[in-house]
Design an enzyme around this catalytic site. Structure first.
Site, PDB file in Angstrom:
ATOM      1  N   GLY A 156      11.818   5.831  -1.474  1.00  0.00           N
ATOM      2  CA  GLY A 156      12.614   5.800  -0.243  1.00  0.00           C
ATOM      3  C   GLY A 156      13.686   6.878  -0.310  1.00  0.00           C
ATOM      4  O   GLY A 156      14.825   6.680   0.136  1.00  0.00           O
ATOM      5  N   SER A 165       7.503   6.447   3.065  1.00  0.00           N
ATOM      6  CA  SER A 165       6.274   5.842   3.592  1.00  0.00           C
ATOM      7  C   SER A 165       6.153   6.099   5.085  1.00  0.00           C
ATOM      8  O   SER A 165       5.063   6.112   5.640  1.00  0.00           O
ATOM      9  CB  SER A 165       6.248   4.339   3.309  1.00  0.00           C
ATOM     10  OG  SER A 165       7.353   3.719   3.910  1.00  0.00           O
ATOM     11  N   ASP A 188       3.251   3.869  -0.136  1.00  0.00           N
ATOM     12  CA  ASP A 188       3.910   2.590   0.095  1.00  0.00           C
ATOM     13  C   ASP A 188       4.170   1.955  -1.262  1.00  0.00           C
ATOM     14  O   ASP A 188       3.218   1.643  -1.994  1.00  0.00           O
ATOM     15  CB  ASP A 188       2.970   1.719   0.953  1.00  0.00           C
ATOM     16  CG  ASP A 188       3.448   0.291   1.102  1.00  0.00           C
ATOM     17  OD1 ASP A 188       4.511  -0.058   0.562  1.00  0.00           O
ATOM     18  OD2 ASP A 188       2.739  -0.489   1.773  1.00  0.00           O
ATOM     19  N   VAL A 189       5.439   1.744  -1.615  1.00  0.00           N
ATOM     20  CA  VAL A 189       5.749   1.212  -2.945  1.00  0.00           C
ATOM     21  C   VAL A 189       5.159  -0.186  -3.162  1.00  0.00           C
ATOM     22  O   VAL A 189       4.953  -0.614  -4.292  1.00  0.00           O
ATOM     23  CB  VAL A 189       7.280   1.167  -3.243  1.00  0.00           C
ATOM     24  CG1 VAL A 189       7.878   2.564  -3.284  1.00  0.00           C
ATOM     25  CG2 VAL A 189       8.020   0.278  -2.250  1.00  0.00           C
ATOM     26  N   TYR A 244      15.822 -11.433   1.346  1.00  0.00           N
ATOM     27  CA  TYR A 244      16.404 -10.171   0.857  1.00  0.00           C
ATOM     28  C   TYR A 244      17.198 -10.455  -0.422  1.00  0.00           C
ATOM     29  O   TYR A 244      17.063  -9.755  -1.428  1.00  0.00           O
ATOM     30  CB  TYR A 244      17.298  -9.575   1.951  1.00  0.00           C
ATOM     31  CG  TYR A 244      17.940  -8.261   1.583  1.00  0.00           C
ATOM     32  CD1 TYR A 244      17.202  -7.082   1.576  1.00  0.00           C
ATOM     33  CD2 TYR A 244      19.297  -8.198   1.249  1.00  0.00           C
ATOM     34  CE1 TYR A 244      17.799  -5.871   1.248  1.00  0.00           C
ATOM     35  CE2 TYR A 244      19.905  -6.994   0.921  1.00  0.00           C
ATOM     36  CZ  TYR A 244      19.150  -5.830   0.927  1.00  0.00           C
ATOM     37  OH  TYR A 244      19.744  -4.639   0.595  1.00  0.00           O
TER      38      TYR A 244
END
Ligand SMILES: NC(=O)c1ccc[n+]([C@@H]2O[C@H](COP(=O)([O-])OP(=O)(O)OC[C@H]3O[C@@H](n4cnc5c(N)ncnc54)[C@H](O)[C@@H]3O)[C@@H](O)[C@H]2O)c1
Length: 240
Positions: free
Chosen positions: A8, A33, A57-58, A149
């Site tokens: 990112g 991504s 995409d991680v 989160y």
């Protein structure tokens, strides 16, 4: 030239980290991504001689492994990995779908785990490396509307401390940074009232910037930081 991979790494905090590491002399692989525009602009800012974009995409282990293999075969093993990619899907737990829950955990937690797994072999062969996980103050203090989160970011802290113990003897350090309120796209959609009330809880009386976080990354990748391992470093202006 030492190699750094920033997930990112083309916007927000990740962009500041990529620019800072390039200034420190690293060749930076900036992962993204989506955000094609940000990605192109970052290469213009840093320069093609010091930065290359890597799209994956991680949260997709196959993509992570294939991309890191490609970097290693063409350029050598990664010296510094910054697991910065992250997303939020904020709502009360009762309203979150399985898909939302799965996606946040996959990107924020599994993403960091997959990327770490993929670079460790190269670091072991090189007999050194640095892994830095961008967690969050929310993983330390919790927040209503951010249960998943918070779980992903608290999970990153446990992951950091355990991996630090696995790899410390091999001259590979693993640390986490827990930013507080940093002004980026992730925080830009909060309404003004909430922002003002948050500001009152920040002792240094300002929101943080990507550069505030990047400054700690700069320290952690330095030779001088070799004895800092398994640490969780807050960058929150004194909020917690
Ligand atoms: N902004 C804050 O106040 C704050 C506070 C604490 C922690 N953080 C953490 O810092 C990190 C960066 O956040 P930011 O504020 O710069 O957010 P941002 O939304 O500006 O940037 C997040 C980056 O992650 C990338 N990304 C998202 N999903 C991805 C995926 N599946 N694969 C690869 N890349 C992906 C995005 O494209 C983007 O470049 C995140 O992990 C976030 O949780 C941010």
């Amino acid at each position: 030239m030492k190699l750094a991979l920033v997930t990112g790494g083309v916007k927000g905090i990740g962009k500041s980290i990529s620019i800072t590491l390039a200034k420190e002399g690293f060749f930076v692989f900036a992962n993204y991504s989506s955000s094609e525009d940000h990605a192109k602009r970052l290469v213009e800012v840093i320069g093609e001689d010091k930065c290359k974009l890597v799209k994956f995409d991680v949260g997709n282990r196959e993509q992570v492994n294939a991309s890191i293999k490609q970097i290693e075969e063409s350029f050598g093993s990664v010296d510094v990995l910054v697991n910065n990619a992250g997303i939020t899907k904020d709502d009360l737990l009762i309203r979150l779908s399985e898909a939302d829950i799965e996606r946040v955990l996959r990107v924020n937690l599994l993403g960091a785990i997959f990327c770490s797994q993929a670079v460790i072999r190269g670091m072991l062969k090189k007999r050194g490396g640095r892994i830095i996980n961008i967690s969050s103050i929310i993983g330390e203090i919790g927040n209503p509307g951010q249960t998943i989160y918070a779980a992903s970011k608290a999970g990153l802290i446990g992951f950091t401390k355990s991996l630090a113990k696995e790899l410390g003897s091999r001259n590979i350090t693993v640390n986490a940074i827990t930013p507080g309120y940093i002004e980026t796209d992730m925080t830009s959609n909060l309404n003004e009232e909430i922002k003002q009330s948050m500001l009152k809880s920040i002792p240094v009386s300002r929101f943080g910037s990507g550069d505030d976080v990047a400054a700690v990354v700069k320290f952690l990748v330095s030779e001088e930081a070799g004895y800092v391992n398994g640490a969780v470093i807050p960058v929150n202006g004194g909020m917690f």
